[in-house]
Write a protein that holds these residues in place. Structure first.
Motif, short mmCIF file in Angstrom:
data_model
loop_
_atom_site.label_atom_id
_atom_site.label_comp_id
_atom_site.label_asym_id
_atom_site.label_seq_id
_atom_site.Cartn_x
_atom_site.Cartn_y
_atom_site.Cartn_z
N GLY A 180 -25.53 -16.28 -44.71
CA GLY A 180 -24.79 -15.02 -44.67
C GLY A 180 -23.98 -14.86 -43.39
O GLY A 180 -22.83 -14.41 -43.42
N LEU A 181 -24.57 -15.24 -42.27
CA LEU A 181 -23.86 -15.14 -40.98
C LEU A 181 -22.65 -16.07 -40.97
O LEU A 181 -21.59 -15.71 -40.43
CB LEU A 181 -24.80 -15.49 -39.83
N LEU A 182 -22.80 -17.25 -41.56
CA LEU A 182 -21.67 -18.17 -41.64
C LEU A 182 -20.52 -17.56 -42.44
O LEU A 182 -19.38 -17.62 -42.03
CB LEU A 182 -22.14 -19.48 -42.31
N TYR A 183 -20.87 -16.95 -43.56
CA TYR A 183 -19.84 -16.36 -44.43
C TYR A 183 -19.25 -15.10 -43.82
O TYR A 183 -18.13 -14.71 -44.19
CB TYR A 183 -20.44 -16.04 -45.80
N SER A 184 -19.95 -14.48 -42.89
CA SER A 184 -19.45 -13.23 -42.29
C SER A 184 -18.17 -13.44 -41.51
O SER A 184 -17.43 -12.48 -41.23
CB SER A 184 -20.51 -12.62 -41.36
N ASP A 185 -17.86 -14.68 -41.18
CA ASP A 185 -16.63 -14.99 -40.43
C ASP A 185 -15.39 -14.70 -41.27
O ASP A 185 -14.28 -14.58 -40.73
CB ASP A 185 -16.62 -16.44 -40.00
N ILE A 186 -15.55 -14.63 -42.61
CA ILE A 186 -14.41 -14.34 -43.47
C ILE A 186 -14.01 -12.86 -43.35
O ILE A 186 -12.84 -12.49 -43.47
CB ILE A 186 -14.72 -14.67 -44.95
N ASN A 187 -15.00 -11.99 -43.10
CA ASN A 187 -14.73 -10.54 -43.02
C ASN A 187 -13.90 -10.19 -41.79
O ASN A 187 -14.00 -10.81 -40.77
CB ASN A 187 -16.06 -9.77 -42.99
#
Length: 237
Positions: free
Chosen positions: A230-237
Motif C-alpha cells: 500500500g505504501l508503495l502504491y501511495s506514490d501514485i496519489n
C-alpha cells in the motif's frame, strides 16, 4: 516514499496494531478449527478411502471459504491503509470485506489466465526448458502487474477498475519500474529470511513451540507485506 522508508514503516506497522494482529490470528484459528472439526482437512488426505463428501464437510468448506474471503478483504484494507498512509489497521467489516475478498479472488484468477495460456501455447511449440523459462518470466511480470491490480481494488473497491490490466501496468511506470521491482523483491527477501530464522530457531527448540511461533510470524508478515504494498502504491496519489 523512499524504498527504505517503505520497508521500515511496514516492519513497524504490525507492532503498532497488536489488537488487529490478534483479530487476524483469531480468524485464522477459526478457519483451522472449522476445517478440522468438519473433516475438511481429511477430505484431501492420502488416507481418505471414501469418495463420499459429507454434508458436514461441505458446510465446513463453505464456512472456510467465507472466512477466507473475509481475511482477503481484510488484507485489502491493510493495503488501503498504506495507500492512505493511515497509522491505524482496519477494523472488521464482515459484509464489505467478504465481498471485497471475492473480488480479490476474481482479480487473482483473471490476471493469471494470460500467463497460463501463454505457457500452454509455448508448451506446444518449444521444448520444456524454453517453456519453463518463458513461463517464469511471464508469471513474474504478471505478478508485478497483479500487485498493482490488488492496489487498485483496495483503493476503489471497484472490480472493473482493478481488472484494467493495461492501466495496472501503467501504474508500475508511474511509480517507477525500478522502485516497484526493488521494493517487491526486498519485501519477498525479508519475508523468506524472517520466516526461516524464526522457524529454524524455535522449531529446533521445540516443535510445538515452533508451530505456534511460525503462525504468529506468518500473521506479522501478512501485515508487513500488505502495508508495504500500500505504501508503495501511495506514490501514485
Amino acid at each position: 516514499m523512499e524504498i527504505q522508508e517503505i520497508i521500515m514503516e511496514a516492519l513497524h506497522f504490525p507492532f503498532n496494531n497488536i489488537t488487529s494482529l490478534a483479530v487476524y490470528l483469531v480468524l485464522g484459528i477459526i478457519v483451522a478449527l472449522i476445517a478440522i472439526l468438519t473433516g475438511v482437512t481429511g477430505m484431501f488426505g492420502i488416507s481418505q478411502t471414501s469418495g463420499t463428501i459429507t454434508i458436514i464437510s461441505l458446510i465446513g468448506i463453505i464456512l472456510c471459504l467465507i472466512i477466507y474471503f473475509i481475511i482477503n478483504g481484510y488484507e485489502l484494507d491493510i493495503i488501503k491503509s498504506g495507500i492512505n498512509r493511515s497509522s491505524d489497521a482496519p477494523s472488521i467489516d464482515i459484509t464489505r470485506q467478504t465481498l471485497n475478498g471475492v473480488k480479490l479472488f476474481v482479480v487473482q484468477i483473471i490476471y493469471f489466465i494470460i500467463p497460463v495460456l501463454i505457457t500452454l501455447i509455448s508448451a506446444l511449440v518449444f521444448t520444456k526448458w524454453v517453456t519453463a523459462l518463458i513461463a517464469c518470466v511471464i508469471f513474474i511480470i504478471f505478478g508485478f502487474i497483479e500487485t498493482m491490480g490488488e492496489c487498485r481494488l483496495a483503493q476503489t473497491e471497484d472490480l472493473n477498475h482493478a481488472l484494467k490490466i493495461n492501466e495496472a501496468f501503467g501504474d508500475i511506470q508511474r511509480i517507477g519500474v525500478t522502485k516497484v521491482v526493488v521494493t517487491i523483491i526486498a519485501v519477498a527477501v525479508i519475508y523468506v529470511v524472517i520466516t526461516n530464522v524464526f522457524n529454524g530457531i524455535f522449531g529446533f527448540i521445540n516443535q510445538d513451540l515452533g508451530t505456534i511461533v511460525s503462525v504468529i510470524v506468518a500473521i506479522y508478515l501478512v501485515f508487513f507485506e500488505n502495508r508495504a504494498t500500500g505504501l508503495l502504491y501511495s506514490d501514485i496519489n
